[in-house]
Scaffold this active site. Structure first.
Site, PDB file in Angstrom:
ATOM      1  N   LYS A 197     -15.580   1.758  12.655  1.00  0.00           N
ATOM      2  CA  LYS A 197     -16.064   0.813  11.645  1.00  0.00           C
ATOM      3  C   LYS A 197     -17.577   0.789  11.541  1.00  0.00           C
ATOM      4  O   LYS A 197     -18.127   0.578  10.468  1.00  0.00           O
ATOM      5  CB  LYS A 197     -15.551  -0.605  11.933  1.00  0.00           C
ATOM      6  CG  LYS A 197     -14.056  -0.684  11.781  1.00  0.00           C
ATOM      7  CD  LYS A 197     -13.590  -2.012  11.259  1.00  0.00           C
ATOM      8  CE  LYS A 197     -12.139  -1.855  10.825  1.00  0.00           C
ATOM      9  NZ  LYS A 197     -11.489  -3.076  10.468  1.00  0.00           N
ATOM     10  N   LYS A 212      -5.097   6.620   8.662  1.00  0.00           N
ATOM     11  CA  LYS A 212      -4.119   5.538   8.535  1.00  0.00           C
ATOM     12  C   LYS A 212      -4.290   4.829   7.198  1.00  0.00           C
ATOM     13  O   LYS A 212      -5.385   4.826   6.616  1.00  0.00           O
ATOM     14  CB  LYS A 212      -4.208   4.587   9.721  1.00  0.00           C
ATOM     15  CG  LYS A 212      -5.247   3.535   9.591  1.00  0.00           C
ATOM     16  CD  LYS A 212      -5.174   2.455  10.668  1.00  0.00           C
ATOM     17  CE  LYS A 212      -6.357   1.541  10.390  1.00  0.00           C
ATOM     18  NZ  LYS A 212      -6.582   0.441  11.236  1.00  0.00           N
ATOM     19  N   LYS A 214      -6.447  -1.440   4.273  1.00  0.00           N
ATOM     20  CA  LYS A 214      -6.762  -2.349   3.170  1.00  0.00           C
ATOM     21  C   LYS A 214      -8.001  -1.901   2.440  1.00  0.00           C
ATOM     22  O   LYS A 214      -8.175  -2.197   1.264  1.00  0.00           O
ATOM     23  CB  LYS A 214      -7.074  -3.756   3.709  1.00  0.00           C
ATOM     24  CG  LYS A 214      -6.012  -4.428   4.507  1.00  0.00           C
ATOM     25  CD  LYS A 214      -6.520  -5.798   4.998  1.00  0.00           C
ATOM     26  CE  LYS A 214      -5.605  -6.439   6.012  1.00  0.00           C
ATOM     27  NZ  LYS A 214      -6.160  -6.460   7.379  1.00  0.00           N
TER      28      LYS A 214
END
Ligand code: TYM
Length: 334
Positions: free
Chosen positions: A112, A195, A198
């Protein structure tokens, strides 16, 4: 009774990955075998920028998705994290228990924060310590999550073990991650090495819980695959990540295994399997998305459920937090 805790960040709409990897299983765990506590983790969402104008709606949308999927406030405690201050308070205490070296190993932070980690928030770095507090402030024993959260639950065990050692009492349980079933890592529809998330760049790479039937059909139709037909056995899916992903999604949606799906569809081409998968997904998801829309038009109803849930959560968390302060030697005389 063993106690279950799990949470979802309101950092965008819910995806099929959230549903199959988490919410659907949370619904199944409700009942006499477990006491179940489910949380919309809004404090975690703000570890990356969230517009204040949309955070409340995102929080309600995730709560609506959980309710519409079958999380029942009569069977589970459902609330949002920011309404129970004990989470943030215990997280501070855990910041002083966890070691920098442990945090440095967290792969989600590395993913991230990206290349420019200097610009990441301190909250993103400390994220797993808040997550440990979420779980341990209830003495939760079981945490049902997707594969991507395994490392964080293991860190939770490390924090519990170090706390117990440092303060001389087996106070916090060593929580078990529960990662079971065919869809613990639902992949991106356009790239089977990533993966489904969102916040991915293209909407075509994920199924959103609020997608309509046509959109779902279109996304599966355009999903990347290889040219081979479906094999007869799971071994035949090795090195075929996109094919494996669609079979796993089919299996999870129909409450069966990849083996069973292949038994029924061996030899089928994608021109047959993809429409069957789309039909199954619409059959399962349409009632959920209809109910989500109804709930989102009734924000007061959602807020009342979250407020009541927060009260019940606090009744469990506060005494555990108080005992933690006590074990650490703080003056808390009021
Ligand atoms: P979050 O919000 O990213 O995801 C919520 C849940 O959905 C699962 N999930 C998936 N499962 C399978 N395939 C996918 N593609 C996929 N994408 C998401 C996640 O594994 C997760 O179970 N750190 C957590 C939130 C959290 C939490 C907690 C969880 C905060 N405190 C305490 C458990 C216990 C997170 O970011 O989830």
């Amino acid at each position: 009774t063993p106690r279950v805790f799990s949470g979802i960040k309101p950092s965008g709409g819910l995806t099929l990955g959230n549903y199959l990897g988490a919410i659907k299983r949370w619904v199944d765990m409700q009942g006499p075998a477990f006491e179940t506590i489910y949380c919309v983790v809004d404090l975690h969402a703000i570890t990356v920028w969230q517009d204040p104008a949309t955070l409340a709606d995102a929080t309600r949308e995730v709560a609506a998705g959980m309710l519409a999927s079958g999380i029942d406030p009569a069977k589970s405690i459902l609330f949002n994290q920011a309404q129970v201050p004990a989470h943030a308070e215990l997280a501070w205490l855990f910041n002083c228990v966890a070691r920098l070296g442990w945090m440095n190993r967290m792969t989600q932070f590395k993913d991230k924060a990206g290349k420019n980690a200097e610009k990441a928030s301190l909250g993103l770095y400390a994220y797993p310590s808040l997550m440990a507090a979420d779980i341990l402030v209830y003495h939760a024993t079981h945490v049902p999550v997707g594969e991507d959260q395994k490392q964080h639950v293991e860190l939770t065990r490390d924090i519990a073990a170090k706390f117990n050692h440092d303060y001389g009492e087996a106070f916090f349980p060593l929580t078990e991650p529960v990662i079971e079933g065919p869809a613990m890592r639902v992949m991106n529809l356009r790239d089977g090495s990533k993966k489904m998330s969102k916040s991915g760049d293209s909407d075509m790479e994920r199924i959103n819980m609020t997608d309509d039937a046509d959109t779902i059909a279109k996304k599966f139709k355009k999903a990347r695959t290889d040219p081979e037909p479906l094999p007869g056995e799971v071994a035949g899916l090795a090195d075929r990540p996109e094919a494996k992903n669609l079979v796993d999604i089919y299996a999870a949606l129909s409450d069966t295994t990849a083996e069973a799906v292949l038994r029924d569809h061996a030899g089928a081409g994608w021109g047959t399997f993809k429409p069957a998968l789309a039909e199954l997904a619409v059959e399962k998801l349409a009632p959920i998305s209809d109910e989500m829309k109804r709930l989102m038009a009734a924000p007061d109803e959602i807020d009342a459920i979250l407020a009541k849930g927060a009260e019940r959560a606090e009744a469990i968390a506060n005494p555990i937090l108080e005992r933690t302060f006590d074990l650490m030697g703080f003056v808390r005389s009021r």
